[in-house]
Design an enzyme around this catalytic site. Sequence first.
Site, short mmCIF file in Angstrom:
data_model
loop_
_atom_site.label_atom_id
_atom_site.label_comp_id
_atom_site.label_asym_id
_atom_site.label_seq_id
_atom_site.Cartn_x
_atom_site.Cartn_y
_atom_site.Cartn_z
N TYR A 139 -9.89 16.82 6.82
CA TYR A 139 -10.57 15.66 6.23
C TYR A 139 -10.37 14.41 7.08
O TYR A 139 -11.32 13.68 7.39
CB TYR A 139 -10.02 15.44 4.81
N SER A 186 -13.16 5.77 5.19
CA SER A 186 -12.06 5.91 4.24
C SER A 186 -10.87 5.15 4.80
O SER A 186 -10.82 4.93 6.02
CB SER A 186 -11.68 7.39 4.13
N LYS A 190 -13.00 11.67 8.99
CA LYS A 190 -13.12 10.25 8.64
C LYS A 190 -12.89 9.36 9.86
O LYS A 190 -13.55 8.33 10.02
CB LYS A 190 -12.18 9.90 7.48
N1 LIG Z 1 -12.59 8.84 -4.02
C1 LIG Z 1 -11.97 8.14 -3.09
O1 LIG Z 1 -10.99 7.43 -3.36
C2 LIG Z 1 -12.45 8.18 -1.67
C3 LIG Z 1 -11.63 7.58 -0.70
C4 LIG Z 1 -12.08 7.55 0.61
C5 LIG Z 1 -13.30 8.11 0.95
N2 LIG Z 1 -14.06 8.71 -0.02
C6 LIG Z 1 -15.35 9.31 0.40
O2 LIG Z 1 -16.35 9.04 -0.55
C7 LIG Z 1 -17.34 10.06 -0.51
C8 LIG Z 1 -17.64 10.54 -1.92
O3 LIG Z 1 -16.48 11.16 -2.44
P1 LIG Z 1 -16.10 11.17 -3.99
O4 LIG Z 1 -14.67 10.78 -4.06
O5 LIG Z 1 -17.08 10.45 -4.78
O6 LIG Z 1 -16.15 12.76 -4.27
P2 LIG Z 1 -16.85 13.64 -5.40
O7 LIG Z 1 -16.32 15.03 -5.17
O8 LIG Z 1 -16.69 13.04 -6.74
O9 LIG Z 1 -18.41 13.57 -5.00
C9 LIG Z 1 -18.89 14.17 -3.83
C10 LIG Z 1 -20.33 14.59 -4.06
O10 LIG Z 1 -20.81 15.16 -2.82
C11 LIG Z 1 -21.57 16.32 -3.13
N3 LIG Z 1 -21.61 17.24 -2.02
C12 LIG Z 1 -20.62 18.06 -1.56
N4 LIG Z 1 -21.08 18.82 -0.56
C13 LIG Z 1 -22.36 18.48 -0.35
C14 LIG Z 1 -23.36 18.93 0.54
N5 LIG Z 1 -23.13 19.91 1.41
N6 LIG Z 1 -24.60 18.33 0.48
C15 LIG Z 1 -24.86 17.36 -0.43
N7 LIG Z 1 -23.95 16.93 -1.33
C16 LIG Z 1 -22.72 17.48 -1.28
C17 LIG Z 1 -20.84 16.92 -4.34
O11 LIG Z 1 -21.69 17.85 -5.05
C18 LIG Z 1 -20.48 15.68 -5.13
O12 LIG Z 1 -21.52 15.33 -6.02
C19 LIG Z 1 -16.79 11.15 0.42
O13 LIG Z 1 -17.38 11.01 1.70
C20 LIG Z 1 -15.32 10.82 0.48
O14 LIG Z 1 -14.70 11.26 1.66
C21 LIG Z 1 -13.65 8.78 -1.31
#
Ligand SMILES: NC(=O)c1ccc[n+]([C@@H]2O[C@H](COP(=O)([O-])OP(=O)(O)OC[C@H]3O[C@@H](n4cnc5c(N)ncnc54)[C@H](O)[C@@H]3O)[C@@H](O)[C@H]2O)c1
Length: 284
Positions: A160, A147, A164
């Site tokens: 969080y 991230s 990361k």
């Molecule tokens: N959205 C952003 O801008 C952003 C920025 C930086 C990093 N990220 C990273 O991207 C990744 C995805 O995040 P997102 O934004 O798509 O979030 P999101 O909440 O839309 O999706 C996350 C998914 O992970 C699943 N999940 C949660 N706990 C779980 C578990 N114990 N086992 C299996 N699945 C599980 C959830 O059910 C969900 O489907 C994360 O690692 C997040 O830290 C996202």
Amino acid sequence: MAPDAQVFSGGVAVITGAGSGIGAGLARRAGVLGMTVVVADVNHATAKATADAIIAGGGKAEAQSVDVSRPEELDRLAELVFDRHGEVRLLINNAGIETVGYSWEVPAARWEATLNINLHGVIHGVRAFVPRVIASGKEAWIGNLSSVGAFGQMPGQTAYIVTKHAVQAFSECLYLEMELKNLPIHVSAIVPGMMRTNIFNPEHGTDEPGQSQGHRRAMFEMMRDYGMDLDEGCRLFLEQMAQNRFWAHSQPEMSTQIMGARAQFLTGQTLPVMPDLARQIAAD
Ligand SMILES: NC(=O)c1ccc[n+]([C@@H]2O[C@H](COP(=O)([O-])OP(=O)(O)OC[C@H]3O[C@@H](n4cnc5c(N)ncnc54)[C@H](O)[C@@H]3O)[C@@H](O)[C@H]2O)c1
């Protein structure tokens, strides 16, 4: 031909947390490119919805219920996938949650869940899959969800941010381990900037400290209003991975700015710098 269309036109992709957000976007993209996609999520209904959408579009996919916070479930997934398909070309350790609240106020169970899903889920995804990938002798690509938060500080999201920074360090060491062992496994740190997903959905923070709900809602609304389109971001991630790049960004300019500030902080050994956003949220 585009690099991702060449590299990811076949083979098996395993993507955790693929029921929603970035995981679902990556799964759709891998399906469009021609891969057989194993859509893994703790939420079976959303995993199935992602898999069904890929199949409806003419692709190949299957949904698997997996809780990445449980190492034995990742072992079971790896065993099942290799028994069924005999290979994995693309593994994306994506599942993650956000946690909002001051460090000393976040309940112990929420701290544990954050570390177990965001960090241990990535480590055990690699531990479960890599020996089987090595034994298959085939070339493979691994992406771990880092991230822009891996390069800065954000008070009120400490749990969080800790995970990361750790996933980023893990990915850098893993890259070097592959190089040292001369293995045909390419490792990428996937660095989303801000993408329009559900991660700050207020319904996901019911066990966080009550006063942190304003922070969660502010982030949720900012992401909803200004977050990058998921399909475009996920297309960019797979394109960069297919070029064997260690860094895969959604918004490179945002990454460069945050990494530059980190470099200054380290070389200058200054005091930690308060992000403007943290002050804005605290003032609201
Ligand atoms: N959205 C952003 O801008 C952003 C920025 C930086 C990093 N990220 C990273 O991207 C990744 C995805 O995040 P997102 O934004 O798509 O979030 P999101 O909440 O839309 O999706 C996350 C998914 O992970 C699943 N999940 C949660 N706990 C779980 C578990 N114990 N086992 C299996 N699945 C599980 C959830 O059910 C969900 O489907 C994360 O690692 C997040 O830290 C996202």
